[in-house]
Write an enzyme that holds these catalytic residues in place. Structure first.
Site, PDB file in Angstrom:
ATOM      1  N   GLN A  81      -4.522  -1.605   9.567  1.00  0.00           N
ATOM      2  CA  GLN A  81      -4.795  -3.099   9.079  1.00  0.00           C
ATOM      3  C   GLN A  81      -5.176  -3.850   9.900  1.00  0.00           C
ATOM      4  O   GLN A  81      -5.047  -3.847  10.747  1.00  0.00           O
ATOM      5  CB  GLN A  81      -3.062  -3.251   8.621  1.00  0.00           C
ATOM      6  CG  GLN A  81      -3.189  -4.621   7.843  1.00  0.00           C
ATOM      7  CD  GLN A  81      -3.492  -4.437   6.379  1.00  0.00           C
ATOM      8  OE1 GLN A  81      -3.583  -3.288   5.694  1.00  0.00           O
ATOM      9  NE2 GLN A  81      -3.946  -5.582   5.975  1.00  0.00           N
ATOM     10  N   ASP A 132     -10.837   3.110   4.133  1.00  0.00           N
ATOM     11  CA  ASP A 132     -11.196   1.544   4.191  1.00  0.00           C
ATOM     12  C   ASP A 132     -12.866   1.555   3.962  1.00  0.00           C
ATOM     13  O   ASP A 132     -13.341   0.500   3.688  1.00  0.00           O
ATOM     14  CB  ASP A 132     -10.831   0.894   5.404  1.00  0.00           C
ATOM     15  CG  ASP A 132      -9.882  -0.024   5.318  1.00  0.00           C
ATOM     16  OD1 ASP A 132      -9.620  -0.552   4.194  1.00  0.00           O
ATOM     17  OD2 ASP A 132      -9.547  -0.559   6.458  1.00  0.00           O
ATOM     18  N   LYS A 177       1.019  -1.256  -0.032  1.00  0.00           N
ATOM     19  CA  LYS A 177       0.054   0.108  -0.033  1.00  0.00           C
ATOM     20  C   LYS A 177       0.909   1.234  -0.137  1.00  0.00           C
ATOM     21  O   LYS A 177       0.641   2.284  -0.729  1.00  0.00           O
ATOM     22  CB  LYS A 177      -1.001  -0.076   1.057  1.00  0.00           C
ATOM     23  CG  LYS A 177      -1.878  -1.096   1.080  1.00  0.00           C
ATOM     24  CD  LYS A 177      -2.904  -1.156   2.445  1.00  0.00           C
ATOM     25  CE  LYS A 177      -3.629  -2.245   2.185  1.00  0.00           C
ATOM     26  NZ  LYS A 177      -4.426  -2.845   3.254  1.00  0.00           N
TER      27      LYS A 177
HETATM   28  N1  GUN Z   1      -6.974  -6.787   6.103  1.00  0.00           N
HETATM   29  C1  GUN Z   1      -7.307  -7.500   4.953  1.00  0.00           C
HETATM   30  N2  GUN Z   1      -8.127  -6.860   4.116  1.00  0.00           N
HETATM   31  C2  GUN Z   1      -8.129  -5.572   4.732  1.00  0.00           C
HETATM   32  C3  GUN Z   1      -8.842  -4.315   4.226  1.00  0.00           C
HETATM   33  O1  GUN Z   1      -9.448  -4.373   3.176  1.00  0.00           O
HETATM   34  N3  GUN Z   1      -8.461  -3.288   5.093  1.00  0.00           N
HETATM   35  C4  GUN Z   1      -7.994  -3.330   6.235  1.00  0.00           C
HETATM   36  N4  GUN Z   1      -7.744  -2.441   7.005  1.00  0.00           N
HETATM   37  N5  GUN Z   1      -7.405  -4.505   6.595  1.00  0.00           N
HETATM   38  C5  GUN Z   1      -7.446  -5.509   5.895  1.00  0.00           C
END
Ligand code: GUN
Length: 304
Positions: A96, A119, A52
């Site tokens: 995350q 998110d 990311k």
């Molecule tokens: N962990 C797995 N997928 C995601 C996501 O889309 N957002 C976040 N914050 N954590 C994740």
């Protein structure tokens, strides 16, 4: 028809748009800022967070990664979020998931200002989507990305098509169901307590699977010609002599490929779209913040 949906190409097209938008916004004096919070040292999470950050920099964003030990308290994590909420250079905040035990994700997601919730998981953003408002808030990245792939195959109006979503998580299944419904699909939400899951899946013109069980969906679960969107990312046990097992989805790709009309591979399907939509959300949040700074919403002061 090749049948394989190229998520990498679709994601690259989104990223091109984000880069152009970032350039235009930069000319007006705003650089999108994304802060990603990683708690603990889960290797998969570390990989995702690094990807990311890399993509954010490629888009021309300011990218920050905040690493916290797994021992961080709920209160300390909340105060990190509050500091990011107050930082005008940060337009997007992502924590995350999953958080290590005993941290509770729900209050943390709620602590993020909805305008910075790239998110799309804050109850305000989830509520906007649930009430059919697709433009007012921020959409969760994986469902938004999966939906773009569905639209690339079927167009924006899914009237008359049956969509089956397997998995009912807040992160994916529920918002995916809402997006399909907003596009006029007839939506079935299936989950671990569903009876005759193969039979329900066979109804689907569009089958979307997010359960985290390697290669669960077999060819005889799939209606001939259906569009299959595989959201799973599972690592199989290593084969003899190998260090790591290969990645695979929730769908038996090799078996289903001949039965499906179109199918997303793993890797290279939904995964790249998730990151691309995170970048798109961050740009949107920065664009809205810049518009708000230029022309703040008029305040009603004459209350009496
Ligand atoms: N962990 C797995 N997928 C995601 C996501 O889309 N957002 C976040 N914050 N954590 C994740």
């Amino acid at each position: 028809m090749s049948g394989i949906i190229d998520g990498r190409a679709a994601a690259a097209a989104v990223i091109d748009e984000v880069r152009a938008g970032t350039k235009a916004l930069g000319a007006l004096g705003t650089v999108p800022g994304l802060a990603v919070v990683l708690v603990g040292s889960d290797p998969a999470s570390q990989t995702y967070v690094a990807a990311k950050g890399r993509m954010a920099r490629e888009c021309g964003f300011r990218s920050r990664q905040i690493d916290l030990p797994a021992t961080v308290s709920q209160a300390e994590l909340t105060s990190v979020i509050e500091a990011l909420n107050a930082d005008a250079a940060v337009h997007g905040i992502l924590v995350q998931l999953p958080l290590p035990a005993p941290l509770d994700a729900a209050p943390i997601l709620k602590a993020i200002r909805p305008e910075k919730d790239v998110d799309g998981l804050h109850p305000v953003n989830a509520g906007a989507l649930a009430s059919g408002d697709l433009d007012g808030g921020l959409l969760p990245c994986t469902p938004a990305g999966a939906m773009r792939l569905v639209r690339a195959v079927h167009g924006g109006d899914l009237s008359g098509l049956v969509a089956v979503v397997v998995g009912r998580s807040n992160l994916f299944g529920k918002p995916m169901g809402q997006l399909l419904l907003a596009a006029n699909a007839t939506v079935v939400m299936a989950h671990s307590r569903t009876r005759d899951l193969p039979g329900i899946c066979r109804l689907a013109d569009i089958l979307v699977v997010a359960v985290g069980r390697a290669e669960m969906v077999r060819a005889d679960w799939v209606k001939p010609g259906a569009t299959v969107i595989d959201v799973g990312i599972n690592r199989l046990p290593p084969e003899a002599g190998a260090v790591r097992g290969r990645l695979t989805g929730d769908v038996d790709f090799a078996g289903v490929r001949g039965q499906a009309g179109r199918i997303t591979p793993v890797p290279g399907g939904v995964g790249p779209m998730t990151i691309a939509m995170l970048m798109a959300n961050t740009l949107t949040a920065a664009q809205r913040a810049a518009a708000e700074a230029a022309a703040p919403a008029a305040e009603f002061t004459d209350r009496l």
